[in-house]
Enzyme design. Structure first.
Site, PDB file in Angstrom:
ATOM      1  N   HIS A 148       0.216  -4.087   1.126  1.00  0.00           N
ATOM      2  CA  HIS A 148       1.349  -3.984   2.225  1.00  0.00           C
ATOM      3  C   HIS A 148       0.606  -4.353   3.406  1.00  0.00           C
ATOM      4  CE1 HIS A 148       4.616  -2.138   4.474  1.00  0.00           C
ATOM      5  NE2 HIS A 148       5.299  -2.107   3.785  1.00  0.00           N
ATOM      6  N   ASP A 225      -3.457   4.222  -0.732  1.00  0.00           N
ATOM      7  CA  ASP A 225      -1.935   3.946  -0.144  1.00  0.00           C
ATOM      8  C   ASP A 225      -0.947   4.425  -1.359  1.00  0.00           C
ATOM      9  OD1 ASP A 225       0.547   3.220   0.646  1.00  0.00           O
ATOM     10  OD2 ASP A 225       0.143   1.201   1.028  1.00  0.00           O
ATOM     11  N   GLN A 228       4.226   4.133  -2.651  1.00  0.00           N
ATOM     12  CA  GLN A 228       5.030   3.856  -3.952  1.00  0.00           C
ATOM     13  C   GLN A 228       4.576   4.582  -5.079  1.00  0.00           C
ATOM     14  OE1 GLN A 228       7.709   2.203  -3.712  1.00  0.00           O
ATOM     15  NE2 GLN A 228       7.289   1.010  -1.930  1.00  0.00           N
ATOM     16  N   LYS A 251      10.341   7.676   1.285  1.00  0.00           N
ATOM     17  CA  LYS A 251      10.459   6.990   0.131  1.00  0.00           C
ATOM     18  C   LYS A 251      10.632   8.150  -0.898  1.00  0.00           C
ATOM     19  CE  LYS A 251       7.844   3.249   1.766  1.00  0.00           C
ATOM     20  NZ  LYS A 251       8.838   1.949   1.801  1.00  0.00           N
ATOM     21  N   CYS A 390       6.950  -7.062   3.313  1.00  0.00           N
ATOM     22  CA  CYS A 390       5.783  -6.817   4.091  1.00  0.00           C
ATOM     23  C   CYS A 390       4.361  -7.111   3.219  1.00  0.00           C
ATOM     24  CB  CYS A 390       5.633  -5.451   4.473  1.00  0.00           C
ATOM     25  SG  CYS A 390       7.181  -5.044   5.794  1.00  0.00           S
TER      26      CYS A 390
HETATM   27  N1  PLP Z   1       2.396   1.034   1.634  1.00  0.00           N
HETATM   28  C1  PLP Z   1       3.335   0.436   0.741  1.00  0.00           C
HETATM   29  C2  PLP Z   1       3.023   0.255  -0.788  1.00  0.00           C
HETATM   30  C3  PLP Z   1       4.672   0.463   0.984  1.00  0.00           C
HETATM   31  O1  PLP Z   1       5.515   0.027   0.057  1.00  0.00           O
HETATM   32  C4  PLP Z   1       5.251   0.629   2.264  1.00  0.00           C
HETATM   33  C5  PLP Z   1       6.766   0.630   2.643  1.00  0.00           C
HETATM   34  O2  PLP Z   1       7.326  -0.101   1.931  1.00  0.00           O
HETATM   35  C6  PLP Z   1       4.294   1.233   3.256  1.00  0.00           C
HETATM   36  C7  PLP Z   1       2.988   1.214   2.743  1.00  0.00           C
HETATM   37  C8  PLP Z   1       4.786   1.458   4.626  1.00  0.00           C
HETATM   38  O3  PLP Z   1       5.488   2.599   4.590  1.00  0.00           O
HETATM   39  P1  PLP Z   1       6.075   3.084   5.844  1.00  0.00           P
HETATM   40  O4  PLP Z   1       7.010   2.269   6.497  1.00  0.00           O
HETATM   41  O5  PLP Z   1       6.792   4.367   5.381  1.00  0.00           O
HETATM   42  O6  PLP Z   1       5.085   3.619   6.638  1.00  0.00           O
END
Ligand code: PLP
Length: 432
Positions: A148, A225, A228, A251, A390
């Site tokens: 992401h 990260d 998900q 999430k 993203c």
């Molecule tokens: N990392 C992953 C794999 C994501 O799916 C997301 C959000 O969709 C993020 C990071 C970023 O999350 P946030 O917008 O809550 O910071």
């Protein structure tokens, strides 16, 4: 006094009653759905809402909203500073959420849980604080092609500023990490390997424990990260042996505005603060300041207090459901999604087979732009996401500009996927 209602005892939650049907475990769906008022709203002149966008953000159960409301009604005060009843109560509630978070992800100590705004801020915190202190020009970081933007851009910024080099672990045509390539890249002695536990596009669940092990053998630290992952399956950071682990409350049935960074204690103690201000200091004089202990050293200013308490309630809720049950339910739905989507002419799912992924299914439909697909589905009451999610480099890797993504959570049902199938037939009819 604040009622204890918002912090339900997992063993007393009626939603934990699990219904066994044909060798599969499913939730008591009717009762579960009644916990999510938004799922009964009607959209576009009385269409049932089919919410398939939980990878972007999840819906919130009543217990979470009630916990936050309860806080504002009975306990609202700033934390850590006041010597009065409400301030003490608010502090206790907020810190209780930190302990729940630690327990939920298997952290041995609540001081290793830093509250941030979201996953993005958690990763930025590491890039700024650890990265700027410990990385020298020419040092290497390993990322993957499936990240992401949150786990790309902070490192790009660091690379620009510090002359750090970034390499990418390749993604195979099946949408999995090429672990042989990973092992080759580890020979370049990277300082850090930062990778997603589960892809928000491909649904791929990466072998985090094995990857962390290999990184450590090569002398690298790891950042996972978990945006998900934590909402969808059991995660134990101690078992994984992760150095840093990041995720967002919104999430995982929790509120917006609060995220988590778990860090290994030794690292957190060595790292300088991320931001300066109130709460992160021990002492301030005209000459300078000394920093507070962890985790407060990284939490400058008034935090999102009600949101922290909401996160605690979300954790109680998910714990009462059982994270393995959540995962099993979503796995079954992912398999069903393959069953209903693959026969659709021109449809191609990106990423691995359902038994190697979580509840995220992205696809393309030949000759029809994902934005058109999402728009027509929306008119049927079906909420999906269209675009690059993203993850532009990952789409580039698959020679795509965009895809359509259906993402699942514990409140979804097979009926939602049937509706998606019917909706996609309508999309095809529209473009005939
Ligand atoms: N990392 C992953 C794999 C994501 O799916 C997301 C959000 O969709 C993020 C990071 C970023 O999350 P946030 O917008 O809550 O910071």
């Amino acid at each position: 006094m604040v009622s204890d209602e918002f912090s339900p005892n997992p063993t007393e939650n009626p939603l934990t009653q699990i219904v066994f049907t044909s060798n599969m475990i499913s939730f008591n769906q009717e009762e579960l759905l009644s916990q999510f008022p938004i799922l009964s709203v009607k959209v576009h002149s009385n269409k049932r809402l089919v919410y398939l966008d939980s990878a972007a953000t999840s819906q919130k159960p009543e217990v979470v909203m009630r916990a936050m409301n309860d806080f504002y009604e009975h306990a609202n005060a700033n934390i850590h500073r006041g010597i009065h009843a409400l301030a003490e109560l608010a502090t206790e509630m907020y810190e209780k959420s930190r302990q729940k978070t630690a327990d939920f992800i298997g952290a041995s100590d609540a001081s290793q849980i830093i509250f941030t705004r979201n996953t993005t801020e958690s990763i930025n915190l590491v890039a700024y604080s650890w990265g700027r202190k410990f990385l020298e020009t020419g040092e290497r970081i390993l990322l993957t092609q499936m990240e992401h933007h949150s786990n790309l851009v902070p490192w790009y910024m660091l690379a620009e500023e510090r002359g750090v080099k970034i390499d990418f672990i390749r993604v195979t045509d099946e949408g999995e990490l090429d672990l042989e390539h990973y092992q080759q890249l580890l020979q370049t002695q990277p300082a850090l390997v930062a990778f997603t536990h589960m892809s928000n596009v491909l649904g791929t669940i990466n072998p985090a424990k094995e990857m962390i092990d290999l990184a450590h053998q090569a002398g690298a630290l790891t950042l996972v990260d978990g945006a998900q992952a934590v909402p969808h399956f059991p995660v134990d950071v101690t078992d994984l042996n992760a150095d840093f682990y990041a995720f967002s409350a919104h999430k995982m049935c929790g509120p917006n505005g609060i995220g988590v960074l778990y860090g290994r204690k030794k690292l957190l103690l060595e790292m300088p603060p991320f931001m300066g201000g109130g709460d992160m200091i021990k002492k301030v004089t005209f000459e300078g300041f000394s920093t507070n202990s962890i985790p407060y050293k990284f939490e400058a200013g008034t935090p999102a207090i009600a949101e922290g308490i909401g996160l605690g309630a979300a954790i109680d809720f998910l714990t009462s459901m059982g994270m393995q049950n959540v995962f099993d339910h979503e796995s079954e739905l992912a398999a069903y999604a393959f069953e209903v989507l693959t026969p659709i002419p021109g449809l191609a799912i990106i990423g691995p087979a359902p038994d190697r992924r979580g509840g995220v299914v992205s696809f393309t439909l030949q000759g029809i732009h994902p934005h058109d697909i999402a728009q027509i589905l929306d008119r049927e009451g079906i909420a999906v996401r269209a675009g690059h999610h993203c993850a532009m480099p990952l789409h580039q890797r698959f020679n795509l500009h965009a895809s359509t993504r259906a993402s699942l959570y514990l409140y979804n049902t097979k009926a939602d996927l049937d509706a998606l199938q019917q909706g996609l037939f309508k999309v095809i009819d529209t473009f005939k």
